[in-house]
Enzyme design. Structure first.
Site, PDB file in Angstrom:
ATOM      1  N   GLY A  50      -2.655  84.287 108.299  1.00 47.54           N
ATOM      2  CA  GLY A  50      -3.480  84.989 109.143  1.00 47.54           C
ATOM      3  C   GLY A  50      -4.693  85.315 108.767  1.00 47.54           C
ATOM      4  N   GLN A  55     -12.610  89.772 108.681  1.00 51.95           N
ATOM      5  CA  GLN A  55     -12.246  89.729 107.209  1.00 51.95           C
ATOM      6  C   GLN A  55     -13.310  88.522 106.755  1.00 51.95           C
ATOM      7  OE1 GLN A  55      -8.018  89.066 107.946  1.00 51.95           O
ATOM      8  NE2 GLN A  55      -7.931  89.814 105.935  1.00 51.95           N
ATOM      9  N   CYS A 110      -2.179  91.555 102.426  1.00 54.78           N
ATOM     10  CA  CYS A 110      -3.429  91.204 103.263  1.00 54.78           C
ATOM     11  C   CYS A 110      -4.466  90.617 102.299  1.00 54.78           C
ATOM     12  CB  CYS A 110      -4.015  92.406 103.861  1.00 54.78           C
ATOM     13  SG  CYS A 110      -5.651  92.243 104.862  1.00 54.78           S
ATOM     14  N   LEU A 111      -5.038  89.782 102.740  1.00 52.93           N
ATOM     15  CA  LEU A 111      -6.164  88.826 101.979  1.00 52.93           C
ATOM     16  C   LEU A 111      -7.280  89.931 101.656  1.00 52.93           C
ATOM     17  CD1 LEU A 111      -6.652  85.532 103.718  1.00 52.93           C
ATOM     18  CD2 LEU A 111      -4.965  85.917 101.670  1.00 52.93           C
ATOM     19  N   HIS A 152      -0.521  92.854 112.722  1.00 54.98           N
ATOM     20  CA  HIS A 152      -1.280  93.168 111.394  1.00 54.98           C
ATOM     21  C   HIS A 152      -2.851  92.565 111.753  1.00 54.98           C
ATOM     22  CE1 HIS A 152      -2.073  92.635 106.979  1.00 54.98           C
ATOM     23  NE2 HIS A 152      -2.874  92.101 107.345  1.00 54.98           N
ATOM     24  N   GLU A 153      -2.911  91.333 112.332  1.00 54.08           N
ATOM     25  CA  GLU A 153      -4.320  90.706 112.547  1.00 54.08           C
ATOM     26  C   GLU A 153      -4.997  91.582 113.767  1.00 54.08           C
ATOM     27  OE1 GLU A 153      -5.391  88.828 110.438  1.00 54.08           O
ATOM     28  OE2 GLU A 153      -3.404  88.352 109.531  1.00 54.08           O
ATOM     29  N   HIS A 156      -6.792  94.486 112.333  1.00 60.53           N
ATOM     30  CA  HIS A 156      -8.208  94.420 111.891  1.00 60.53           C
ATOM     31  C   HIS A 156      -9.366  94.345 112.961  1.00 60.53           C
ATOM     32  CE1 HIS A 156      -7.122  93.381 107.882  1.00 60.53           C
ATOM     33  NE2 HIS A 156      -6.227  92.284 107.998  1.00 60.53           N
TER      34      HIS A 156
END
Ligand code: ZN
Length: 194
Positions: A50, A55, A110-111, A152-153, A156
């Site tokens: 995701g 991001q 997480c990226l 999670h997304e 953000h």
């Protein structure tokens, strides 16, 4: 475009763009479609499941989802059945309209927080609503990795990362890594580049 090498990046912890509340998408135009394509490419390049628009430096309410089909729940929810086969896809103005009372612990990474994994407690299921690039609206009950990934997304989009969701005990386990990451991020302008 063959042979052209393009670089991809994700913002890392400490970047101001990750702390902002993102704006809704008003109109789906060419720019939004291009951003959606770039989000999917970036997610794939970085091997993520995701990716939220902040991001890659854009404070817009857009999320790319790329959950592998084989991570479907044993008794799949309507959302998993409908959305997993359509991935990778981008959702616009996503909302969680209901959270289950039942909570589950699951490891997250997480990226934007490379090298850090920790157990996060979250509601197990969500009712999820969003708009797709073709303008259609969707609403599904989601379970499993999809429900986890959506929470999670969507965080953000409200300026939060999973680090903000950790219990005091779990935060203590990764605190040094997180501090180092923030410090090192300052030297690379808070970007991971591929
Ligand atoms: Zn993330």
């Amino acid at each position: 475009m063959r042979g052209r090498k393009r670089s991809y990046y994700v913002e890392t912890l400490g970047s101001p763009v990750l702390k902002k509340i993102s704006e809704p998408v008003e109109t789906v135009d060419e720019k939004i479609r291009e951003l959606a394509a770039l989000m999917i490419e970036s997610m794939v390049k970085f091997n993520g499941v995701g990716l939220a628009a902040p991001q890659i430096g854009r404070n817009l309410r857009m999320v790319a989802l790329g959950i592998p089909a084989d991570s479907i729940s044993e008794e799949p929810s309507a959302g998993e059945l409908a959305l997993l086969p359509a991935m990778p896809l981008v959702v616009l103005n996503p909302e969680i309209v209901e959270l289950s009372e039942e909570k589950v612990c699951r490891e997250e990474g997480c990226l934007s927080v490379p090298g850090v994994w920790a157990e996060v407690e979250r509601p197990r299921k969500v009712i999820f609503r969003a708009v797709l690039l073709d303008g259609s609206s969707i609403e599904y009950e989601c379970d499993g990795l999809l429900a986890r990934c959506l929470q999670h997304e969507l965080d953000h989009l409200d300026g939060l990362t999973f680090v903000d969701r950790l219990s005091r005990e779990n935060l203590a386990k990764v605190e040094v890594k997180v501090k180092n990451l923030r410090r090192e991020g300052g030297r690379s302008n808070y970007r991971r580049v591929l």
